[in-house]
Write an enzyme that holds these catalytic residues in place. Sequence first.
Site, PDB file in Angstrom:
ATOM      1  N   CYS A   1       0.813  -1.220   0.000  1.00  0.00           N
ATOM      2  CA  CYS A   1       0.000   0.000   0.000  1.00  0.00           C
ATOM      3  C   CYS A   1       0.847   1.270   0.000  1.00  0.00           C
ATOM      4  CB  CYS A   1      -0.983  -0.014   1.173  1.00  0.00           C
ATOM      5  SG  CYS A   1      -0.220   0.118   2.815  1.00  0.00           S
TER       6      CYS A   1
ATOM      7  N   HIS B   1      -2.437   1.307   6.911  1.00  0.00           N
ATOM      8  CA  HIS B   1      -2.847   1.200   5.508  1.00  0.00           C
ATOM      9  C   HIS B   1      -3.037   2.608   4.947  1.00  0.00           C
ATOM     10  CE1 HIS B   1      -4.308  -1.022   2.031  1.00  0.00           C
ATOM     11  NE2 HIS B   1      -5.216  -0.065   1.868  1.00  0.00           N
TER      12      HIS B   1
ATOM     13  N   HIS C   1      -5.800   1.891  -4.257  1.00  0.00           N
ATOM     14  CA  HIS C   1      -4.865   1.341  -3.279  1.00  0.00           C
ATOM     15  C   HIS C   1      -4.482  -0.080  -3.660  1.00  0.00           C
ATOM     16  CE1 HIS C   1      -7.861  -1.090  -0.617  1.00  0.00           C
ATOM     17  NE2 HIS C   1      -8.426  -0.823  -1.774  1.00  0.00           N
TER      18      HIS C   1
END
Length: 338
Positions: free
Chosen positions: A254, A302, A314
């Site tokens: 990510c 994240h 993402h």
Amino acid sequence: MGSHRRPVPSGFDRGAGAAVCVLSAAAAALGAVPANAAPHGDSRAEVDRLYQQAEEATQAYDKADERAVALRREVNDAQDLIARQQQRINTMREALGSLAGAQYRSGGLDPTVALLFSDDPEDYLAKASLLDRIDVRRAGQLRELQAALRELAQERSEAAGKLAELERSRKAVATHKVTVERKLAAAQHLLDTMSAADRAAFEHASRGDGRDDLPDLSGVVPPDGRAAVAIAAARAALGKPYVWGASGPSGFDCSGLMQWAYAHAGIHLPRTSQEQRYAGHQVPLSQARPGDLVVYRSDASHVAMYVGHGQVIHAPYPGAPVRYDPVGMMPVSSVTRP
């Protein structure tokens, strides 16, 4: 890789903080998956939990690996500096040796006796004056040599410290790698035990609102050229696989995707989502603009890129490619504008 939960209402929901903290506390317990088979619903929750834990370990791996790379450069620079300093010291020692030899050859007699027996007193006095200057010069060079030796000892001590830190960082990388691999293997094992229908349901739930179509982003205008370039790079990565510890161009985790996308715009982002959280100024989710970084969970484990119309791009988790998802796919911790 995300914590794959139903979307939360749009807006900066700080009221969910307590629940997120509970989630983070649960994620800190890195236990193995029970051997006994869990109900399918529990299995999906366990896969989700393992993916979150793996992502936390991935971010720790990224940070330790980045530090190891920086330390290798510092160690190499320190070793080069030590080599140059040692060569300088060797040259100084040779010069001092030459001066000492010349003085010894010229100074065998007491100066007064040498003057009495000299055929040319004026020439002797000139040579004696030169020797005095040589003594002063040698004293200065000795002091310079002593200072250089002290510097060399300090440089060697600092290099030894960097080498020790590099070794600790290497061990941390290895530890986090084992943790990531163990969590991902446990998650894959659970997925393999699910029926096709349950696996499809898990994937459907992991997409937030379950949409498989591409979002309509017509009319979205990035706020500036840099954001436009970063968004274009992120879109170019759509469909690329999630690869933990990777920052492109063939695979991403990510934070690696965010770093890679913004590098195209000439902006260097830190490597981890925790550091990217502070790589700019923070704004409320309600004021998010295309190109902003949306950071999730209280531990900032994240990160995604907001692209407008309530959507982000993402890298979700292993087995799921870079894709669009709703911005509220999991609790938002903060929004950062690089």
